[in-house]
Design an enzyme around this catalytic site. Structure first.
Site, PDB file in Angstrom:
ATOM      1  CG  HIS A 147      -2.092  -0.914   1.098  1.00 23.40           C
ATOM      2  ND1 HIS A 147      -1.989  -2.265   1.367  1.00 23.40           N
ATOM      3  CD2 HIS A 147      -3.380  -0.709   0.723  1.00 23.40           C
ATOM      4  CE1 HIS A 147      -3.166  -2.842   1.172  1.00 23.40           C
ATOM      5  NE2 HIS A 147      -4.022  -1.914   0.790  1.00 23.40           N
ATOM      6  CE  LYS A 151      -3.699  -0.659   4.801  1.00 23.48           C
ATOM      7  NZ  LYS A 151      -4.969  -0.001   5.148  1.00 23.48           N
TER       8      LYS A 151
END
Length: 258
Positions: A147, A151
């Site tokens: 990600h 995140k």
């Protein structure tokens, strides 16, 4: 028209859902809120001013869509219960206590909780469960996710969703077989473990790969999110499906009929 209230309206997902709502047949933005003190409060989102009163928004909505934070979940659930409003929870990083709160709220209103609202990811989870159920314990299962650099939780909610699917397929408790964060001299891989690896960097919306590996062969089942709009479209599909449903806890699998 289904009236949809948007929680966490100033975030990346909030803005993506608002944009998707403009082209969604049968749905209208009932209102939008963000946390008090957020820069987005007071600004316009698709012609609607972003406020902070979750209770008022719940009262004006058929379904609330929540992409906020675990800390905001208790208040959001309470507002939905008080108004008799359905709620789609897309917030990740939830702990067992959060799921207990969702279970309690679902006795009074319809709640759909999803670690990932992508239709493709949820179909992938069904395939992973099927593969794990049909292959023996001599097939090792590893889940790799990547990600964007911002995140804050790991493994991702989607990686855990896929891990839970694999564990269901094998008829085991994920907590008992989960392996995370290998480092140093760890020894040989324990038979039956479901491993996780988390990568962070750049602007990656979400890549997930489930590897099932045996001696001499390997199966790779994966999904790549190229644009955050896929999650927004899935969340809207879930909200439209959930509107008018009786009290209970639902999933994206229910939306897809799998």
């Amino acid at each position: 028209m289904t009236r949809i209230g948007l929680l966490g309206a100033g975030g990346r997902m909030g803005r993506a859902i608002a944009a998707a709502l403009q082209d969604a047949p049968g749905a209208v933005l009932a209102g939008a809120v963000d946390r008090a003190g957020a820069p987005s409060v007071g600004t316009l989102l698709c012609g609607v001013e972003i406020g902070t009163d979750v209770g008022a928004l719940a009262a004006a909505s058929d379904v609330l869509v929540d992409f906020t934070s675990p800390a905001a979940l208790p208040d959001n659930l309470a507002a939905a219960e008080a108004a008799g409003c359905a709620l789609v929870v897309g917030t990740t990083g939830l702990e067992p206590a959060d799921h207990a709160r969702i279970d309690a709220a679902a006795r009074h209103v319809a709640v759909l909780q999803a670690a990932n609202t992508s239709l493709g990811v949820n179909l992938l989870a069904a395939l992973v469960e099927q593969a794990a159920a049909r292959l023996g314990d001599d097939w090792d299962i590893e889940i790799v996710e990547m990600h964007h650099r911002h995140k804050v939780d790991a493994p991702s909610g989607t990686a855990l969703l896929l891990g839970q699917a694999a564990a269901r397929g094998r008829g085991v408790d994920l907590a008992a077989v989960s392996a995370r964060g290998r480092d140093g001299i760890t020894g040989a891989r324990r038979s039956g473990d479901i491993g996780f690896a988390s990568l962070r960097g750049g602007s990656v919306a979400g890549d997930h790969m489930v590897v099932l590996a045996a001696d001499g062969e390997r199966i790779e089942l994966g999904h790549r999110a190229e644009d955050r709009s896929i999650f927004a479209r899935g969340a809207l599909k879930a909200a439209l499906w959930l509107a008018g449903k009786p009290a209970g806890r639902y999933s994206m699998g229910d939306v897809l009929g799998i």
